[in-house]
Design a protein around this motif. Structure first.
Motif, PDB file in Angstrom:
ATOM      1  N   ALA A 133     -33.610  79.906 -11.530  1.00 34.39           N
ATOM      2  CA  ALA A 133     -32.636  80.218 -10.480  1.00 34.39           C
ATOM      3  C   ALA A 133     -31.501  79.214 -10.497  1.00 34.39           C
ATOM      4  O   ALA A 133     -30.880  79.002 -11.507  1.00 34.39           O
ATOM      5  CB  ALA A 133     -33.345  80.270  -9.137  1.00 34.39           C
ATOM      6  N   ARG A 134     -31.225  78.590  -9.357  1.00 34.15           N
ATOM      7  CA  ARG A 134     -30.118  77.653  -9.260  1.00 34.15           C
ATOM      8  C   ARG A 134     -30.603  76.306  -8.756  1.00 34.15           C
ATOM      9  O   ARG A 134     -31.627  76.202  -8.103  1.00 34.15           O
ATOM     10  CB  ARG A 134     -29.050  78.180  -8.287  1.00 34.15           C
ATOM     11  CG  ARG A 134     -28.403  79.468  -8.717  1.00 34.15           C
ATOM     12  CD  ARG A 134     -27.425  79.927  -7.664  1.00 34.15           C
ATOM     13  NE  ARG A 134     -26.781  81.157  -8.053  1.00 34.15           N
ATOM     14  CZ  ARG A 134     -25.656  81.209  -8.759  1.00 34.15           C
ATOM     15  NH1 ARG A 134     -25.071  80.111  -9.134  1.00 34.15           N
ATOM     16  NH2 ARG A 134     -25.129  82.371  -9.083  1.00 34.15           N
ATOM     17  N   ARG A 135     -29.811  75.297  -9.083  1.00 33.11           N
ATOM     18  CA  ARG A 135     -30.096  73.979  -8.539  1.00 33.11           C
ATOM     19  C   ARG A 135     -28.815  73.468  -7.912  1.00 33.11           C
ATOM     20  O   ARG A 135     -27.753  73.530  -8.520  1.00 33.11           O
ATOM     21  CB  ARG A 135     -30.553  73.007  -9.634  1.00 33.11           C
ATOM     22  CG  ARG A 135     -30.665  71.582  -9.110  1.00 33.11           C
ATOM     23  CD  ARG A 135     -30.997  70.602 -10.225  1.00 33.11           C
ATOM     24  NE  ARG A 135     -30.944  69.243  -9.714  1.00 33.11           N
ATOM     25  CZ  ARG A 135     -31.958  68.628  -9.142  1.00 33.11           C
ATOM     26  NH1 ARG A 135     -33.093  69.260  -8.981  1.00 33.11           N
ATOM     27  NH2 ARG A 135     -31.836  67.376  -8.719  1.00 33.11           N
ATOM     28  N   ALA A 136     -28.905  72.930  -6.714  1.00 35.88           N
ATOM     29  CA  ALA A 136     -27.758  72.287  -6.072  1.00 35.88           C
ATOM     30  C   ALA A 136     -28.175  70.884  -5.693  1.00 35.88           C
ATOM     31  O   ALA A 136     -29.201  70.693  -5.066  1.00 35.88           O
ATOM     32  CB  ALA A 136     -27.346  73.060  -4.818  1.00 35.88           C
ATOM     33  N   ASP A 137     -27.434  69.888  -6.151  1.00 35.21           N
ATOM     34  CA  ASP A 137     -27.690  68.531  -5.697  1.00 35.21           C
ATOM     35  C   ASP A 137     -26.539  68.114  -4.786  1.00 35.21           C
ATOM     36  O   ASP A 137     -25.696  68.913  -4.437  1.00 35.21           O
ATOM     37  CB  ASP A 137     -27.878  67.569  -6.880  1.00 35.21           C
ATOM     38  CG  ASP A 137     -26.666  67.539  -7.803  1.00 35.21           C
ATOM     39  OD1 ASP A 137     -25.591  67.998  -7.365  1.00 35.21           O
ATOM     40  OD2 ASP A 137     -26.789  67.057  -8.934  1.00 35.21           O
ATOM     41  N   GLY A 138     -26.500  66.886  -4.428  1.00 30.79           N
ATOM     42  CA  GLY A 138     -25.469  66.434  -3.492  1.00 30.79           C
ATOM     43  C   GLY A 138     -24.070  66.579  -4.019  1.00 30.79           C
ATOM     44  O   GLY A 138     -23.110  66.478  -3.271  1.00 30.79           O
ATOM     45  N   SER A 139     -23.906  66.817  -5.317  1.00 29.08           N
ATOM     46  CA  SER A 139     -22.566  66.897  -5.895  1.00 29.08           C
ATOM     47  C   SER A 139     -21.830  68.162  -5.489  1.00 29.08           C
ATOM     48  O   SER A 139     -20.621  68.224  -5.602  1.00 29.08           O
ATOM     49  CB  SER A 139     -22.668  66.867  -7.424  1.00 29.08           C
ATOM     50  OG  SER A 139     -23.258  68.059  -7.875  1.00 29.08           O
ATOM     51  N   GLY A 140     -22.539  69.188  -5.077  1.00 28.60           N
ATOM     52  CA  GLY A 140     -21.913  70.472  -4.802  1.00 28.60           C
ATOM     53  C   GLY A 140     -21.818  71.363  -6.012  1.00 28.60           C
ATOM     54  O   GLY A 140     -21.301  72.471  -5.928  1.00 28.60           O
ATOM     55  N   ILE A 141     -22.299  70.903  -7.164  1.00 28.84           N
ATOM     56  CA  ILE A 141     -22.259  71.683  -8.394  1.00 28.84           C
ATOM     57  C   ILE A 141     -23.601  72.379  -8.594  1.00 28.84           C
ATOM     58  O   ILE A 141     -24.656  71.778  -8.397  1.00 28.84           O
ATOM     59  CB  ILE A 141     -21.927  70.781  -9.600  1.00 28.84           C
ATOM     60  CG1 ILE A 141     -20.477  70.293  -9.488  1.00 28.84           C
ATOM     61  CG2 ILE A 141     -22.147  71.518 -10.916  1.00 28.84           C
ATOM     62  CD1 ILE A 141     -20.054  69.349 -10.585  1.00 28.84           C
ATOM     63  N   THR A 142     -23.559  73.649  -8.957  1.00 23.98           N
ATOM     64  CA  THR A 142     -24.768  74.398  -9.273  1.00 23.98           C
ATOM     65  C   THR A 142     -24.658  74.969 -10.671  1.00 23.98           C
ATOM     66  O   THR A 142     -23.560  75.112 -11.221  1.00 23.98           O
ATOM     67  CB  THR A 142     -25.006  75.543  -8.272  1.00 23.98           C
ATOM     68  OG1 THR A 142     -23.948  76.491  -8.386  1.00 23.98           O
ATOM     69  CG2 THR A 142     -25.086  75.017  -6.849  1.00 23.98           C
TER      70      THR A 142
END
Length: 400
Positions: free
Chosen positions: A52-61
């Motif tokens: 699926a997707r991953r979102a970290d604190g950077s805002g990039i997925t």
């Protein structure tokens, strides 16, 4: 690495901040917000995309784009401009088959030419630092449009639009072959002399490096091709994998046209009829989907699922003869019989599928459908042997 196979999203975010700050997320970007809808089917992962997707604190997925059988392709969201990242496949990698540098170089060189390509951003060798992929990777801007890969994808266009689309694809291929390599900095991109013989040696090495079983029909096709190599004409920039589903299509119901040609990893300088032979193979791949799948006559429906095609003359697409005539008219040349080149295209695709089968058995594939690849190699090789005996209509008419 993260839970996105083959890509460390946090590492990518750090790399973008450091090397391409102009692409870093806006300060107020909401990492949890849904991405803006678009119509880029090339960039849209299938509903069952792994990890699926991953979102970290950077805002990039990031998400793996399903459908590719060679290099891994990721949709990158949250950057100031939507991006695509490509890297070699996991595990067993053939040295010349997944060359990120070549793909980046040719896309960069063709920017601004008559050939529609995405905008290249950067090429990185991450082998030592292992910050993002642990391999070479390249990044490009995501071009608008969608891929037409299955008959259902044709539903949004009229038959007349699809007919014009097919003719325009042939014209784009002729435009590519008309580009002077020296004029775009690609004069040293390959060695045209002895190209066909060298291609046969290269693909023999690829096959030998992927052997895990006997492939007698494929070996027979290889020997047939090596015994009758045609003389090449004027060299040109060769795409290497030119087909409808390596293009992004934009437009409304009555106006389908190409916004970008994709997947340049096998590009080089060589005989342009190799591209035309590959284009012909994929344009008629639906015919092979109905062939018997084994020597006992058992049907093999796997090809339609593993190598799908939207091309359907009943939907409006031109037939192959019309396509070849359109190429010849645009290029201003007479096109010879393509039997050898169509057989070579079948051989190349069979070798590619055998390599995928090898990686699947090693557990190094990402996504669904790879279990079917091994069963398609011999039927495809049989089609190549049949092509060596075809008595196709003459395609040597000079266009008016």
């Amino acid at each position: 690495m993260t839970d996105v196979p083959g890509l460390d999203v946090a590492g990518l975010a750090a790399w973008i901040d450091r090397v391409h700050p102009e692409l870093s997320p806006e300060p107020d970007h909401d990492a949890n917000a849904d991405p803006e809808p678009d119509h880029d089917a090339n960039a849209d992962p299938e509903p069952d995309a792994p990890a699926a997707r991953r979102a970290d604190g950077s805002g990039i997925t990031a998400a793996v784009i399903e459908g590719g059988r060679s290099n891994l392709t990721y949709r990158i969201e949250g950057t100031r401009r939507p991006l695509i990242l490509r890297r070699p496949p996991l595990g067993h990698v053939l040295s010349s088959a997944h060359d990120m540098r070549r793909e980046h170089r040719v896309i960069s060189a063709l920017g601004g030419s008559a050939v529609p390509v995405p905008v290249a951003v950067d090429i990185v060798d991450d082998t030592d630092t292992r910050e993002v992929t642990g391999t070479p990777f390249f990044v490009m801007e995501r071009a608008p449009g969608r891929v037409l890969a299955r008959p259902a994808d044709n539903a949004g266009f009229t038959p007349a639009a699809l007919h014009r689309l097919g003719i325009s694809l042939a014209a784009h291929l002729a435009d590519l072959h008309a580009v002077d390599p020296d004029s775009v900095g690609l004069g040293d991109f390959g060695r045209p002399d002895g190209y066909l013989e060298r291609q046969l040696r290269t693909w023999r090495r690829q096959l030998d490096a992927s052997r895990s079983r006997e492939t007698p029909t494929l070996d027979a096709l290889q020997a047939s091709l090596e015994g009758d190599v045609p003389a090449s004409g004027r060299p040109a920039i060769v795409h290497g994998d030119y087909r409808l589903d390596n293009a992004l299509v934009v437009g409304g119901r009555d106006d389908a046209h190409v916004s970008a040609i994709l997947d340049w990893e096998m590009a080089t300088l060589g005989d342009p009829l190799v591209d035309l032979g590959m284009f012909a193979l994929y344009w008629t791949i639906g015919d092979l989907a109905g062939d018997d799948g084994d020597a006992d006559g058992a049907a093999n429906p796997g090809l339609a699922a593993a190598v799908p095609s939207a091309v359907d003359p009943a939907a409006g697409y031109p037939d192959l003869d019309e396509l070849v005539d359109a190429y010849a008219a645009r290029a201003g040349i007479a096109v010879p019989t393509l039997d050898w080149y169509r057989a070579f295209a079948a051989y190349k695709l069979a070798v590619i599928l055998e390599g995928i089968h090898y990686r699947f058995r090693a557990g190094d594939t990402v996504g669904a459908g790879f279990d079917r690849m091994g069963g398609l190699v011999e039927p495809l090789a049989r089609r190549g042997l049949e092509a060596r005996c075809w008595t196709s209509r003459s395609m040597s008419r000079r266009p008016h």
